[in-house]
Write a protein that holds these residues in place. Structure first.
Motif, mmCIF file in Angstrom:
data_model
loop_
_atom_site.group_PDB
_atom_site.id
_atom_site.type_symbol
_atom_site.label_atom_id
_atom_site.label_comp_id
_atom_site.label_asym_id
_atom_site.label_seq_id
_atom_site.Cartn_x
_atom_site.Cartn_y
_atom_site.Cartn_z
ATOM 1 N N GLU A 101 24.450 -9.197 9.135
ATOM 2 C CA GLU A 101 23.830 -7.923 9.528
ATOM 3 C C GLU A 101 22.301 -8.008 9.582
ATOM 4 N N PHE A 103 19.005 -7.508 11.428
ATOM 5 C CA PHE A 103 18.446 -6.802 12.587
ATOM 6 C C PHE A 103 17.365 -7.672 13.220
ATOM 7 N N LYS A 106 14.817 -4.025 18.792
ATOM 8 C CA LYS A 106 15.336 -3.037 19.738
ATOM 9 C C LYS A 106 14.470 -3.104 20.987
ATOM 10 N N HIS A 168 25.109 -9.184 19.730
ATOM 11 C CA HIS A 168 25.242 -9.664 18.347
ATOM 12 C C HIS A 168 25.816 -11.081 18.374
ATOM 13 N N HIS A 223 25.318 -0.548 18.256
ATOM 14 C CA HIS A 223 24.508 -0.174 17.102
ATOM 15 C C HIS A 223 24.124 1.304 17.191
ATOM 16 N N LYS A 224 23.848 1.866 16.060
ATOM 17 C CA LYS A 224 23.344 3.232 16.028
ATOM 18 C C LYS A 224 21.831 3.204 16.171
ATOM 19 N N VAL A 228 18.171 2.105 13.183
ATOM 20 C CA VAL A 228 17.202 0.994 13.248
ATOM 21 C C VAL A 228 15.780 1.490 13.467
ATOM 22 N N TYR A 237 20.733 -4.715 8.476
ATOM 23 C CA TYR A 237 21.265 -3.524 9.138
ATOM 24 C C TYR A 237 22.013 -2.694 8.096
ATOM 25 N N ILE A 241 28.601 -4.905 10.260
ATOM 26 C CA ILE A 241 28.791 -5.231 11.677
ATOM 27 C C ILE A 241 30.010 -6.137 11.789
ATOM 28 N N MET A 250 28.862 -2.602 23.673
ATOM 29 C CA MET A 250 27.467 -2.290 24.029
ATOM 30 C C MET A 250 27.300 -2.269 25.549
ATOM 31 N N VAL A 259 19.923 -2.918 21.153
ATOM 32 C CA VAL A 259 19.631 -3.402 19.804
ATOM 33 C C VAL A 259 20.285 -4.771 19.635
ATOM 34 N N SER A 261 21.152 -8.135 17.065
ATOM 35 C CA SER A 261 21.323 -8.548 15.667
ATOM 36 C C SER A 261 22.074 -9.871 15.632
#
Length: 657
Positions: A101, A103, A106, A168, A223-224, A228, A237, A241, A250, A259, A261
């Motif tokens: 996770e 990050f 973004k 990701h 992702h939310k 972030v 994060y 995940i 996504m 985003v 990760s």
């Protein structure tokens, strides 16, 4: 004793060839030792696609940039010519430390241009190519029960008219415990460890690890955006995940950010450092390669039988019968000559465009020599896949050095045709040094304009163009002129018979001679078309080709077949009183290039169906044309030189007035 020594040499040579059939590589450098917690930085190469064959920069798409800015890695000549552009990336690991996770960043909201570009790259099946400790990221997928290996991962995927991006990444780094190296162990020579002392133990107490594998699993995760807002690069994060490569989430959309990760897992492996490239170099279908060689051997045996018949039953019988006659009977027989004996006064008459023939033969010697030496070095392991671009760099180096051989052969042939006249040897040498490089420069410049227009990393930079021109005129041309000078000083080959002042009329033929010449190329093509498929797949489908041992054997067999085909055809032409054999002997074996070009078109239509756009097709055909011109010169030279030797031997074996 001498026979025993020769047998040992031949046995060693055959053993060496068969040992190197699958190709191997010498590691060439010591492994890099990392302590637990040491930082590891992933690098990125150009985005590539088998759909377009046009590479683009990684940062041409809205990916995360490194915190300290984008920096280029040092690249050699071969890498630049292949379109590789290796740059740093923000992906950071810590040795033997599992992290999840993480990050990364973004991106800004996607405007219409960036969104359309991203969708276009997904449609064109572009792959992201990552590198860690000089190892490309490898991806495993299962299809119909088979495990498939890929280098890199796709930018994204299109599902039901919706575009998804892989944002990701799940990395797996295979590590092996560091062993204090000695030269013998690294080079795989076993018992030499007792002879060569190990490196002094400076920090051997500190446990260390070496990287022996690098795998990636791409995932599309939603992702939310709110989660972030306050995160910095490399922060954790806030929620778990789940990386599931079988689902996508996504979706890319206008005015929405992406985003990114990642997570990384370290796994101890039994793979040792010299074997870490084995996963990339595994070449399925070795039985097919052996079938290719067996097929070539059958063609060679068939042609060798014909050559043997020509020499033993026809030529030798005629010569023996002629030599047994007394002078009076010889004079009477001369009046009743038939077949090849009738063209004795014209067989060494200078061909049309003799300078062009000499130039093409000189360039053919240079290309063939470069191919043999480069493939031999690669088969013996000196062109390591870990050293990107060494194959292309080595080819350029050997080509320039062999300019001496090109100049020597061309000028000596020029003097032979001119019966020892040295006039014009400088002009011939100069044209040899410019003929094939000039054609290559014209083709590559035209293709380069297309790549420049597409803003591709495959375009050769202007600075590299200048370097290539300097290498051409400051190294290749002078070496060719030196070779020409040596050829002018060397004694010319004297013809065994005199040439008549008035050329003999060639009788009307039942079939046009060019038809035989064109048809002759099918036999050399038959020896290499199977191996050609693997080479084409390596170049255009992104597969690793490293069975240079097979390729070297096929090259030797191709040379033998070209020599036999040209020799048989030359004899057939002489038997029907056609004394214009010079150019026909060249194109009899050189015509294999026509079939290779036709095969290239077939490969484009049936194997590269997804190749999109006129630019991609033009690039493919342009590079194919460049390849077949080189093959035509090399194979044509083999055919001409073997025919020249045969004709010289044939007419020097008997005195005909």
């Amino acid at each position: 004793m001498e026979l025993s020594h020769r047998f040992r040499i031949w046995a060693f040579t055959i053993l060496l060839i068969f040992q190197s059939v699958y190709g191997f590589y010498l590691p060439g450098s010591y492994p890099h030792k990392y302590a637990v917690g040491n930082e590891l930085w992933v690098k990125v190469n150009s985005l590539t696609s088998i759909d377009t064959e046009i590479p683009f920069s990684y940062y041409s798409l809205p990916f995360c940039e490194p915190p300290n800015g984008i920096k280029d890695s040092a690249e050699n000549l071969g890498e630049l010519l292949m379109g590789d552009r290796i740059e740093n990336s923000p992906y950071r690991f810590k040795m033997h430390t599992n992290e999840s996770e993480i990050f990364l960043c973004k991106s800004g909201p996607l405007d219409a241009d960036r969104l359309n570009l991203l969708k276009k790259r997904i449609d064109e099946m572009y792959q992201v190519n990552l590198i860690l400790d000089n190892l490309p990221a490898i991806r495993y997928t299962k299809k119909e029960g088979f495990l498939l290996r890929w280098t890199g991962y796709p930018v994204g995927i299109k599902v039901k008219d919706v575009y998804y991006v892989f944002n990701h990444l799940k990395f797996k780094v295979l590590v092996h415990k560091y062993e204090e190296p000695n030269v013998a162990r690294v080079m795989g020579t076993g018992d030499g460890a007792e002879v060569i002392p190990t490196v002094a133990k400076t920090d051997s107490d500190v446990p260390g690890w070496i990287i022996v594998g690098f795998e990636v699993i791409p995932c599309s995760f939603m992702h939310k955006a709110d989660a972030v807002k306050n995160l910095n690069m490399y922060d954790k994060y806030p929620t778990a995940i789940k990386c599931d490569p079988t689902t996508v989430a996504m979706a890319v959309d206008d005015k929405k950010p992406i985003v990114f990760s990642y997570e990384v897992e370290f796994e101890e492996s039994d793979i040792k450092w010299p074997s870490r490239w084995d996963a990339y170099l595994k070449m399925e279908g070795s039985k097919v390669h052996w079938f290719s060689i067996l097929n070539s051997l059958m063609v060679i045996t068939f042609l060798a039988g014909i050559v043997l018949v020509i020499f033993l039953r026809t030529v030798r019988r005629d010569l023996t019968r002629y030599e047994e006659l007394d002078k009076e009977a010889q004079a009477q027989m001369n009046e009743e000559l038939s077949g090849w004996k009738l063209v004795v006064g014209d067989v060494f008459r200078a061909p049309d465009h003799p300078a062009l023939l000499c130039i093409m033969v000189g360039d053919g010697v240079q290309i063939l020599g470069m191919a043999v030496v480069t493939i031999l070095f690669a088969a013996l392991g000196f062109m390591s896949p870990a050293s990107r671009g060494t194959l292309i760099t080595g080819m350029l180096f050997f080509y320039m050095i062999l300019g001496i051989a090109a100049g020597y052969v061309a000028v000596r042939l020029w003097r032979t045709i001119g019966c020892g006249d040295k006039t014009g040897w400088v002009s011939v040498s100069w044209k040899v040094s410019c003929f094939f490089p000039g054609i290559a420069f014209l083709i590559l410049t035209t293709l380069n304009f297309l790549l420049w227009g597409s803003h591709s990393t495959g375009a050769i930079p202007f600075s590299l163009f200048v370097i290539l021109i300097l290498l051409w005129f400051c190294i290749s041309v002078p070496l060719t002129l030196i070779g020409g000078y040596l050829g002018a000083k060397a004694p010319h080959i004297e013809f065994p018979v005199r040439t008549n002042q008035i050329p003999r009329e060639i009788p009307a033929q039942k079939y046009p001679s060019w038809l035989l010449v064109l048809g002759a190329g099918t036999l050399p093509f038959g020896t290499l078309f199977i191996e050609l498929f693997f080479i084409m797949s390596s170049i255009w489908m992104g597969r690793v080709y490293y069975v240079f041992g097979f390729l070297f054997i096929v090259l030797i067999l191709l040379v033998v077949v070209c020599a036999e085909v040209s020799l048989v055809l030359t004899y057939m032409h002489l038997c029907v009183e056609d004394w214009k054999w010079w150019w026909k002997s060249f194109f009899a074996s050189g015509s294999v290039a026509i079939y290779i070009f036709l095969y290239s078109i077939n490969y484009l239509v049936f194997d590269l169906k997804s190749l999109s756009g006129p630019v991609s097709a033009t690039l493919y055909l342009g590079y194919s044309l460049f390849m077949v011109i080189a093959i035509m010169l090399a194979t044509g030279t083999v055919g001409f030189l073997s025919s020249f030797w045969f004709v010289h031997y044939l007419f020097s074996s008997v005195k005909l007035d």
